[in-house]
Motif scaffolding. Structure first.
Motif, PDB file in Angstrom:
ATOM      1  N   ASN A  38       0.611   5.314   9.877  1.00 55.84           N
ATOM      2  CA  ASN A  38       1.922   4.580   8.635  1.00 55.84           C
ATOM      3  C   ASN A  38       2.423   3.128   8.945  1.00 55.84           C
ATOM      4  OD1 ASN A  38       4.231   5.284   7.876  1.00 55.84           O
ATOM      5  ND2 ASN A  38       4.230   6.822   7.686  1.00 55.84           N
ATOM      6  N   VAL A  39       1.724   2.839   8.632  1.00 54.13           N
ATOM      7  CA  VAL A  39       2.424   1.457   8.602  1.00 54.13           C
ATOM      8  C   VAL A  39       3.829   0.731   8.676  1.00 54.13           C
ATOM      9  CG1 VAL A  39       2.103  -0.885   7.121  1.00 54.13           C
ATOM     10  CG2 VAL A  39       0.353  -0.858   8.974  1.00 54.13           C
ATOM     11  N   LEU A  42       6.406   2.632  10.685  1.00 53.04           N
ATOM     12  CA  LEU A  42       6.721   2.818  11.968  1.00 53.04           C
ATOM     13  C   LEU A  42       6.987   1.057  12.247  1.00 53.04           C
ATOM     14  CD1 LEU A  42       4.779   2.010  15.760  1.00 53.04           C
ATOM     15  CD2 LEU A  42       2.836   1.359  14.255  1.00 53.04           C
ATOM     16  N   ALA A  43       6.548   0.003  10.718  1.00 57.78           N
ATOM     17  CA  ALA A  43       7.329  -1.184  11.317  1.00 57.78           C
ATOM     18  C   ALA A  43       8.773  -1.342  11.152  1.00 57.78           C
ATOM     19  CB  ALA A  43       6.699  -2.073   9.446  1.00 57.78           C
ATOM     20  N   ARG A  44       9.116  -0.047  10.465  1.00 61.34           N
ATOM     21  CA  ARG A  44      10.588  -0.028  10.642  1.00 61.34           C
ATOM     22  C   ARG A  44      10.544   0.332  11.865  1.00 61.34           C
ATOM     23  NH1 ARG A  44      11.876   4.674   6.424  1.00 61.34           N
ATOM     24  NH2 ARG A  44       9.816   3.679   4.810  1.00 61.34           N
ATOM     25  N   SER A  60      -8.088  -1.314  11.635  1.00 60.99           N
ATOM     26  CA  SER A  60      -7.772  -2.015   9.737  1.00 60.99           C
ATOM     27  C   SER A  60      -6.309  -2.991   9.332  1.00 60.99           C
ATOM     28  CB  SER A  60      -8.457  -1.552   8.904  1.00 60.99           C
ATOM     29  OG  SER A  60      -7.438  -0.203   7.830  1.00 60.99           O
ATOM     30  N   LYS A  61      -4.785  -2.038   9.826  1.00 64.01           N
ATOM     31  CA  LYS A  61      -3.664  -2.076   9.368  1.00 64.01           C
ATOM     32  C   LYS A  61      -2.652  -3.339  10.259  1.00 64.01           C
ATOM     33  CE  LYS A  61      -3.352   2.198   6.469  1.00 64.01           C
ATOM     34  NZ  LYS A  61      -3.186   3.476   6.528  1.00 64.01           N
ATOM     35  N   VAL A  62      -4.192  -3.495  11.661  1.00 63.02           N
ATOM     36  CA  VAL A  62      -2.793  -4.859  12.365  1.00 63.02           C
ATOM     37  C   VAL A  62      -1.978  -5.858  11.492  1.00 63.02           C
ATOM     38  CG1 VAL A  62      -4.475  -6.044  12.666  1.00 63.02           C
ATOM     39  CG2 VAL A  62      -2.765  -5.291  14.597  1.00 63.02           C
ATOM     40  N   GLY A  63      -3.555  -6.416  10.588  1.00 63.37           N
ATOM     41  CA  GLY A  63      -2.520  -7.615  10.384  1.00 63.37           C
ATOM     42  C   GLY A  63      -1.230  -7.736   9.255  1.00 63.37           C
ATOM     43  N   GLU A  64      -1.420  -6.523   8.793  1.00 67.17           N
ATOM     44  CA  GLU A  64      -0.257  -5.907   8.042  1.00 67.17           C
ATOM     45  C   GLU A  64       0.559  -5.530   8.951  1.00 67.17           C
ATOM     46  OE1 GLU A  64       0.516  -1.832   5.125  1.00 67.17           O
ATOM     47  OE2 GLU A  64      -0.877  -2.331   5.230  1.00 67.17           O
ATOM     48  N   ALA A  77      -3.857  -2.824  18.526  1.00 72.79           N
ATOM     49  CA  ALA A  77      -4.368  -2.121  17.921  1.00 72.79           C
ATOM     50  C   ALA A  77      -5.436  -0.906  18.163  1.00 72.79           C
ATOM     51  CB  ALA A  77      -4.985  -2.584  16.091  1.00 72.79           C
ATOM     52  N   GLY A  78      -5.849  -0.006  18.147  1.00 82.75           N
ATOM     53  CA  GLY A  78      -6.779   1.101  18.294  1.00 82.75           C
ATOM     54  C   GLY A  78      -6.759   1.676  19.981  1.00 82.75           C
TER      55      GLY A  78
END
Ligand code: MG
Length: 387
Positions: A38-39, A42-44, A60-64, A77-78
Protein backbone atom coordinates in the motif's frame (compact mmCIF):
# COMPACT_ATOMS: atom_id res chain seq x y z
CA UNK A 1 12.37 8.17 24.32
CA UNK A 2 11.39 4.86 22.69
CA UNK A 3 12.41 4.41 19.04
CA UNK A 4 10.60 1.76 17.03
CA UNK A 5 10.75 0.10 13.66
CA UNK A 6 7.25 -0.85 12.51
CA UNK A 7 6.95 -3.74 10.07
CA UNK A 8 3.49 -3.98 8.53
CA UNK A 9 2.57 -0.33 9.08
CA UNK A 10 -0.39 -0.14 6.68
CA UNK A 11 -2.32 -3.14 8.04
CA UNK A 12 -5.01 -3.18 10.71
CA UNK A 13 -2.54 -3.50 13.60
CA UNK A 14 0.10 -1.24 12.00
CA UNK A 15 -2.29 1.71 11.63
CA UNK A 16 -3.42 1.25 15.23
CA UNK A 17 0.22 1.20 16.37
CA UNK A 18 0.67 4.63 14.75
CA UNK A 19 -2.56 5.82 16.39
CA UNK A 20 -1.06 4.85 19.77
CA UNK A 21 2.24 6.55 18.86
CA UNK A 22 0.23 9.70 18.08
CA UNK A 23 -1.54 9.50 21.46
CA UNK A 24 1.79 9.12 23.23
CA UNK A 25 2.72 12.55 21.90
CA UNK A 26 6.45 12.41 21.15
CA UNK A 27 7.35 9.65 23.62
CA UNK A 28 7.81 7.20 20.77
CA UNK A 29 9.78 7.94 17.62
CA UNK A 30 9.55 6.00 14.39
CA UNK A 31 12.91 4.87 12.96
CA UNK A 32 11.58 2.74 10.11
CA UNK A 33 8.30 1.87 8.42
CA UNK A 34 7.76 -1.16 6.19
CA UNK A 35 4.64 -2.28 4.36
CA UNK A 36 3.70 -4.90 1.80
CA UNK A 37 2.19 -2.93 -1.09
CA UNK A 38 0.00 0.00 0.00
CA UNK A 39 2.29 2.70 -1.37
CA UNK A 40 -0.14 5.56 -0.94
CA UNK A 41 -0.74 5.01 2.78
CA UNK A 42 2.93 4.17 3.45
CA UNK A 43 4.01 7.46 1.82
CA UNK A 44 1.47 9.40 3.89
CA UNK A 45 2.76 7.71 7.06
CA UNK A 46 6.35 8.48 6.06
CA UNK A 47 5.55 12.19 5.61
CA UNK A 48 3.86 12.26 9.03
CA UNK A 49 6.46 10.29 11.03
CA UNK A 50 9.68 11.10 9.14
CA UNK A 51 11.41 7.72 9.64
CA UNK A 52 15.00 7.34 8.46
CA UNK A 53 14.06 4.30 6.39
CA UNK A 54 10.92 3.32 4.49
CA UNK A 55 10.51 -0.09 2.87
CA UNK A 56 7.95 -1.47 0.44
CA UNK A 57 7.71 -5.25 0.01
CA UNK A 58 6.47 -5.03 -3.57
CA UNK A 59 9.66 -3.94 -5.37
CA UNK A 60 7.74 -2.80 -8.46
CA UNK A 61 6.41 0.14 -6.40
CA UNK A 62 9.75 1.44 -5.13
CA UNK A 63 9.93 4.26 -7.72
CA UNK A 64 6.48 5.49 -6.81
CA UNK A 65 7.38 5.41 -3.11
CA UNK A 66 10.66 7.27 -3.68
CA UNK A 67 8.86 10.02 -5.53
CA UNK A 68 6.19 10.33 -2.82
CA UNK A 69 8.69 10.39 0.08
CA UNK A 70 11.18 12.87 -1.35
CA UNK A 71 14.99 12.72 -1.43
CA UNK A 72 15.63 13.01 2.33
CA UNK A 73 14.10 9.57 3.12
CA UNK A 74 15.97 6.35 2.40
CA UNK A 75 13.71 3.96 0.50
CA UNK A 76 14.29 0.21 0.12
CA UNK A 77 12.26 -2.71 -1.21
CA UNK A 78 11.80 -6.46 -1.13
CA UNK A 79 12.96 -9.11 1.34
CA UNK A 80 16.36 -7.44 1.93
CA UNK A 81 14.58 -4.17 2.67
CA UNK A 82 12.47 -5.84 5.35
CA UNK A 83 15.58 -7.29 6.98
CA UNK A 84 17.24 -3.88 6.93
CA UNK A 85 14.19 -2.24 8.52
CA UNK A 86 14.10 -5.01 11.16
CA UNK A 87 17.73 -4.49 12.14
CA UNK A 88 17.97 -0.69 11.77
CA UNK A 89 20.51 0.66 14.24
CA UNK A 90 18.42 3.53 15.62
CA UNK A 91 15.45 1.42 16.75
CA UNK A 92 15.31 -0.15 20.24
CA UNK A 93 12.13 -2.07 19.60
CA UNK A 94 10.72 -3.73 16.49
CA UNK A 95 6.98 -4.10 16.08
CA UNK A 96 6.16 -7.15 13.95
CA UNK A 97 2.68 -6.66 12.47
CA UNK A 98 3.27 -8.41 9.16
CA UNK A 99 0.51 -10.65 7.83
CA UNK A 100 1.52 -14.31 8.10
CA UNK A 101 4.83 -16.14 7.80
CA UNK A 102 6.63 -13.39 5.80
CA UNK A 103 7.19 -11.91 9.28
CA UNK A 104 9.43 -14.81 10.28
CA UNK A 105 12.78 -13.83 8.77
CA UNK A 106 12.54 -10.14 9.73
CA UNK A 107 11.69 -11.24 13.30
CA UNK A 108 14.84 -13.37 13.44
CA UNK A 109 16.88 -10.48 11.98
CA UNK A 110 15.55 -8.14 14.68
CA UNK A 111 16.38 -10.68 17.40
CA UNK A 112 19.90 -11.12 16.00
CA UNK A 113 20.29 -7.33 16.12
CA UNK A 114 19.33 -7.43 19.82
CA UNK A 115 16.05 -5.53 19.43
CA UNK A 116 13.17 -5.99 21.83
CA UNK A 117 10.25 -7.51 19.92
CA UNK A 118 6.61 -6.39 20.11
CA UNK A 119 4.91 -9.24 18.31
CA UNK A 120 1.51 -9.05 16.67
CA UNK A 121 2.10 -11.72 14.01
CA UNK A 122 1.14 -14.97 15.74
CA UNK A 123 2.02 -16.95 12.59
CA UNK A 124 5.70 -16.33 13.32
CA UNK A 125 5.46 -18.37 16.53
CA UNK A 126 3.05 -20.91 15.11
CA UNK A 127 5.39 -21.78 12.24
CA UNK A 128 8.70 -21.54 14.04
CA UNK A 129 8.16 -20.89 17.75
CA UNK A 130 10.91 -23.32 18.72
CA UNK A 131 13.45 -21.44 16.57
CA UNK A 132 12.32 -17.92 17.48
CA UNK A 133 12.14 -18.52 21.25
CA UNK A 134 15.51 -20.29 21.37
CA UNK A 135 17.14 -17.47 19.38
CA UNK A 136 15.55 -14.84 21.64
CA UNK A 137 16.75 -16.64 24.76
CA UNK A 138 20.30 -16.89 23.35
CA UNK A 139 20.38 -13.17 22.57
CA UNK A 140 18.63 -12.16 25.80
CA UNK A 141 15.85 -10.52 23.80
CA UNK A 142 12.40 -10.03 25.29
CA UNK A 143 9.30 -10.79 23.20
CA UNK A 144 6.22 -8.84 24.27
CA UNK A 145 2.97 -10.05 22.72
CA UNK A 146 0.49 -7.65 21.11
CA UNK A 147 -2.18 -10.30 20.51
CA UNK A 148 -4.81 -9.27 23.10
CA UNK A 149 -5.09 -12.68 24.80
CA UNK A 150 -1.34 -13.08 25.07
CA UNK A 151 -0.90 -9.53 26.31
CA UNK A 152 -3.46 -10.44 28.98
CA UNK A 153 -1.54 -13.59 29.96
CA UNK A 154 1.74 -11.63 29.94
CA UNK A 155 0.15 -9.15 32.38
CA UNK A 156 -1.35 -11.94 34.56
CA UNK A 157 2.01 -13.66 35.06
CA UNK A 158 4.01 -10.47 35.59
CA UNK A 159 6.28 -11.10 38.58
CA UNK A 160 5.12 -14.73 39.01
CA UNK A 161 7.36 -17.79 38.84
CA UNK A 162 6.73 -19.33 35.38
CA UNK A 163 6.85 -22.78 36.99
CA UNK A 164 3.76 -21.88 39.05
CA UNK A 165 1.50 -21.62 35.97
CA UNK A 166 -0.96 -24.50 35.97
CA UNK A 167 -3.47 -23.66 33.21
CA UNK A 168 -3.88 -20.82 30.74
CA UNK A 169 -7.48 -20.03 29.79
CA UNK A 170 -7.54 -18.39 26.37
CA UNK A 171 -10.82 -16.57 25.93
CA UNK A 172 -12.61 -16.57 22.55
CA UNK A 173 -15.63 -14.51 21.58
CA UNK A 174 -16.81 -17.50 19.57
CA UNK A 175 -16.98 -15.37 16.42
CA UNK A 176 -20.12 -14.60 14.40
CA UNK A 177 -21.20 -18.27 14.19
CA UNK A 178 -20.97 -19.26 17.85
CA UNK A 179 -24.69 -20.13 17.83
CA UNK A 180 -25.06 -21.20 14.20
CA UNK A 181 -25.96 -24.89 13.62
CA UNK A 182 -23.60 -27.14 11.68
CA UNK A 183 -25.78 -27.44 8.55
CA UNK A 184 -26.00 -23.67 8.23
CA UNK A 185 -22.21 -23.30 8.43
CA UNK A 186 -22.05 -24.98 5.01
CA UNK A 187 -23.73 -21.95 3.41
CA UNK A 188 -21.86 -19.15 5.19
CA UNK A 189 -20.71 -16.37 2.83
CA UNK A 190 -17.48 -14.32 3.12
CA UNK A 191 -19.59 -11.23 3.90
CA UNK A 192 -21.15 -12.96 6.92
CA UNK A 193 -17.81 -14.37 8.10
CA UNK A 194 -16.33 -10.86 8.05
CA UNK A 195 -18.91 -9.53 10.54
CA UNK A 196 -17.18 -10.07 13.85
CA UNK A 197 -19.38 -9.36 16.88
CA UNK A 198 -16.81 -7.65 19.13
CA UNK A 199 -13.41 -7.05 17.45
CA UNK A 200 -12.56 -5.02 14.34
CA UNK A 201 -9.59 -6.71 12.63
CA UNK A 202 -7.99 -7.61 9.30
CA UNK A 203 -9.82 -10.05 6.97
CA UNK A 204 -7.63 -13.12 7.53
CA UNK A 205 -7.86 -13.00 11.33
CA UNK A 206 -11.60 -12.24 11.17
CA UNK A 207 -12.26 -15.38 9.11
CA UNK A 208 -9.91 -17.31 11.42
CA UNK A 209 -12.02 -16.09 14.33
CA UNK A 210 -15.16 -17.41 12.64
CA UNK A 211 -13.65 -20.90 12.16
CA UNK A 212 -11.92 -20.68 15.59
CA UNK A 213 -8.63 -21.40 13.79
CA UNK A 214 -7.47 -18.09 15.24
CA UNK A 215 -7.84 -19.60 18.71
CA UNK A 216 -6.07 -22.72 17.50
CA UNK A 217 -3.13 -20.63 16.30
CA UNK A 218 -3.21 -18.81 19.65
CA UNK A 219 -2.87 -22.10 21.59
CA UNK A 220 0.43 -22.68 19.79
CA UNK A 221 1.46 -19.03 20.17
CA UNK A 222 0.83 -19.27 23.94
CA UNK A 223 2.75 -22.49 24.45
CA UNK A 224 5.89 -20.90 22.97
CA UNK A 225 5.56 -17.47 24.53
CA UNK A 226 4.97 -18.78 28.03
CA UNK A 227 6.91 -22.06 27.91
CA UNK A 228 3.99 -24.32 28.74
CA UNK A 229 2.78 -27.63 27.27
CA UNK A 230 -0.05 -27.36 24.70
CA UNK A 231 -2.39 -29.29 27.05
CA UNK A 232 -1.95 -26.53 29.66
CA UNK A 233 -3.68 -24.09 27.29
CA UNK A 234 -7.49 -24.32 27.32
CA UNK A 235 -10.02 -22.36 25.30
CA UNK A 236 -13.18 -20.87 26.82
CA UNK A 237 -15.93 -19.11 24.88
CA UNK A 238 -16.57 -15.70 26.42
CA UNK A 239 -18.92 -13.80 24.09
CA UNK A 240 -18.50 -10.37 25.78
CA UNK A 241 -14.73 -10.11 24.99
CA UNK A 242 -14.05 -8.28 28.28
CA UNK A 243 -11.86 -10.89 29.99
CA UNK A 244 -8.95 -11.14 27.57
CA UNK A 245 -7.52 -14.30 29.16
CA UNK A 246 -6.85 -15.89 32.55
CA UNK A 247 -4.12 -17.87 34.24
CA UNK A 248 -4.68 -20.47 36.97
CA UNK A 249 -1.69 -21.05 39.19
CA UNK A 250 -0.68 -24.22 41.03
CA UNK A 251 -2.36 -23.04 44.24
CA UNK A 252 -5.70 -22.81 42.42
CA UNK A 253 -5.78 -19.00 42.25
CA UNK A 254 -6.92 -17.49 38.93
CA UNK A 255 -5.75 -14.07 37.70
CA UNK A 256 -7.55 -12.42 34.76
CA UNK A 257 -6.97 -9.26 32.72
CA UNK A 258 -10.05 -7.24 31.71
CA UNK A 259 -10.72 -4.30 29.42
CA UNK A 260 -12.74 -3.24 26.40
CA UNK A 261 -11.99 -5.05 23.15
CA UNK A 262 -9.61 -2.41 21.77
CA UNK A 263 -6.23 -3.42 20.31
CA UNK A 264 -4.71 -0.06 21.21
CA UNK A 265 -4.44 -1.15 24.86
CA UNK A 266 -2.21 -4.22 24.26
CA UNK A 267 -0.28 -2.19 21.65
CA UNK A 268 0.43 0.62 24.11
CA UNK A 269 1.40 -1.88 26.80
CA UNK A 270 3.87 -3.56 24.43
CA UNK A 271 5.35 -0.21 23.34
CA UNK A 272 5.89 1.16 26.86
CA UNK A 273 6.32 -2.01 28.95
CA UNK A 274 6.58 -1.99 31.92
CA UNK A 275 5.16 1.52 32.17
CA UNK A 276 1.44 2.35 32.18
CA UNK A 277 0.24 5.82 31.16
CA UNK A 278 -3.13 7.46 30.54
CA UNK A 279 -3.65 8.21 26.86
CA UNK A 280 -7.42 8.56 27.14
CA UNK A 281 -8.31 5.11 25.80
CA UNK A 282 -11.96 4.18 26.48
CA UNK A 283 -12.61 2.40 29.78
CA UNK A 284 -14.67 -0.67 30.66
CA UNK A 285 -17.33 0.51 33.12
CA UNK A 286 -17.44 -2.34 35.61
CA UNK A 287 -20.60 -1.01 37.28
CA UNK A 288 -22.56 -1.36 34.07
CA UNK A 289 -20.89 -4.23 32.34
CA UNK A 290 -23.49 -6.84 33.40
CA UNK A 291 -22.97 -10.52 32.81
CA UNK A 292 -19.66 -12.12 31.90
CA UNK A 293 -20.19 -15.69 30.76
CA UNK A 294 -17.88 -18.61 30.00
CA UNK A 295 -18.46 -22.01 28.39
CA UNK A 296 -16.43 -24.69 26.62
CA UNK A 297 -16.17 -24.53 22.79
CA UNK A 298 -18.07 -26.97 20.54
CA UNK A 299 -15.24 -28.82 18.82
CA UNK A 300 -17.61 -30.81 16.68
CA UNK A 301 -18.80 -27.67 14.86
CA UNK A 302 -15.37 -26.04 15.03
CA UNK A 303 -12.74 -28.72 14.28
CA UNK A 304 -9.95 -26.11 14.01
CA UNK A 305 -9.22 -26.39 17.74
CA UNK A 306 -8.68 -30.14 17.48
CA UNK A 307 -6.42 -29.67 14.44
CA UNK A 308 -4.33 -27.07 16.25
CA UNK A 309 -3.93 -29.23 19.31
CA UNK A 310 -2.91 -32.13 17.06
CA UNK A 311 -0.37 -29.95 15.24
CA UNK A 312 1.02 -28.68 18.55
CA UNK A 313 1.41 -32.20 19.89
CA UNK A 314 3.09 -33.52 16.73
CA UNK A 315 5.31 -30.42 16.64
CA UNK A 316 8.19 -30.18 14.13
CA UNK A 317 6.95 -28.76 10.83
CA UNK A 318 3.27 -29.68 11.39
CA UNK A 319 2.18 -26.33 12.89
CA UNK A 320 3.82 -24.53 9.93
CA UNK A 321 1.89 -26.79 7.55
CA UNK A 322 -1.39 -26.14 9.36
CA UNK A 323 -0.79 -22.40 9.33
CA UNK A 324 0.15 -22.23 5.63
CA UNK A 325 -2.78 -24.41 4.55
CA UNK A 326 -5.11 -22.19 6.54
CA UNK A 327 -3.75 -19.05 4.90
CA UNK A 328 -4.39 -20.52 1.45
CA UNK A 329 -7.84 -21.83 2.42
CA UNK A 330 -8.96 -18.51 3.91
CA UNK A 331 -7.81 -16.70 0.75
CA UNK A 332 -9.81 -19.10 -1.44
CA UNK A 333 -12.87 -18.75 0.79
CA UNK A 334 -12.69 -14.95 0.55
CA UNK A 335 -12.52 -15.29 -3.24
CA UNK A 336 -15.67 -17.40 -3.13
CA UNK A 337 -13.87 -20.48 -4.45
CA UNK A 338 -14.48 -22.81 -1.51
CA UNK A 339 -17.11 -23.00 1.22
CA UNK A 340 -16.72 -22.02 4.86
CA UNK A 341 -16.49 -25.57 6.22
CA UNK A 342 -14.04 -26.47 3.42
CA UNK A 343 -11.46 -24.27 5.17
CA UNK A 344 -10.82 -26.59 8.11
CA UNK A 345 -11.38 -29.62 5.92
CA UNK A 346 -8.58 -28.48 3.59
CA UNK A 347 -6.32 -27.76 6.54
CA UNK A 348 -6.96 -31.20 8.04
CA UNK A 349 -6.38 -32.97 4.73
CA UNK A 350 -3.13 -31.06 4.08
CA UNK A 351 -1.92 -32.05 7.55
CA UNK A 352 -2.88 -35.68 6.87
CA UNK A 353 -0.76 -35.70 3.69
CA UNK A 354 2.26 -34.10 5.35
CA UNK A 355 5.21 -36.37 6.01
CA UNK A 356 7.25 -35.08 8.93
CA UNK A 357 10.98 -35.17 8.51
CA UNK A 358 14.12 -33.90 10.17
CA UNK A 359 14.34 -31.62 13.14
CA UNK A 360 12.42 -28.60 11.84
CA UNK A 361 15.27 -26.22 11.06
CA UNK A 362 14.38 -22.84 9.55
CA UNK A 363 14.93 -24.26 6.05
CA UNK A 364 12.69 -27.24 6.81
CA UNK A 365 9.98 -24.97 8.20
CA UNK A 366 10.06 -22.75 5.11
CA UNK A 367 9.99 -25.69 2.73
CA UNK A 368 7.12 -27.34 4.67
CA UNK A 369 5.29 -23.99 4.44
CA UNK A 370 5.78 -23.89 0.65
CA UNK A 371 4.77 -27.56 0.32
CA UNK A 372 1.58 -26.94 2.31
CA UNK A 373 0.64 -23.99 0.09
CA UNK A 374 1.01 -26.10 -3.07
CA UNK A 375 -0.85 -29.05 -1.55
CA UNK A 376 -3.71 -26.87 -0.27
CA UNK A 377 -4.03 -25.25 -3.71
CA UNK A 378 -4.20 -28.71 -5.36
CA UNK A 379 -6.82 -29.78 -2.83
CA UNK A 380 -8.88 -26.70 -3.65
CA UNK A 381 -9.02 -27.82 -7.26
CA UNK A 382 -10.18 -31.27 -6.16
CA UNK A 383 -12.91 -29.62 -4.07
CA UNK A 384 -13.93 -27.40 -6.99
CA UNK A 385 -14.22 -30.45 -9.27
CA UNK A 386 -16.19 -32.38 -6.61
CA UNK A 387 -18.57 -29.43 -6.18
MG1 MG B 1 -6.15 -12.65 19.68
Amino acid sequence: MMRISLLGSTGSIGTQVLDVVERLGGRVQVSALAAHSNVELLARQARRWRPGLVCIGDASKVGELREACGPETRVTAGADGWIEAAAIESALKVVIAVAGTPGLEPTLAAIDAGKEIALASKEVLVAAGHIVMRRAAERGVRIIPIDSEHSAIFQCINGEDPASIETIFLTASGGPFAEVPKEELLRVTPERALEHPTWRMGKKVTVDSATLMNKGLEIIEARWLFGVRPDQVRVVIHPQSIVHSMVRFVDGSIIAQLGLPDMRLPIQYALLYPERVDTGLPRADMERIGTLSFRPPDEERFPALRLAREAAQIGGTMPAVMNAADEVAVGLFLEGKIGFTDITQMVGETMRRHVQGGGATLEEVLSADAWARRTAADLAEEIAIAN
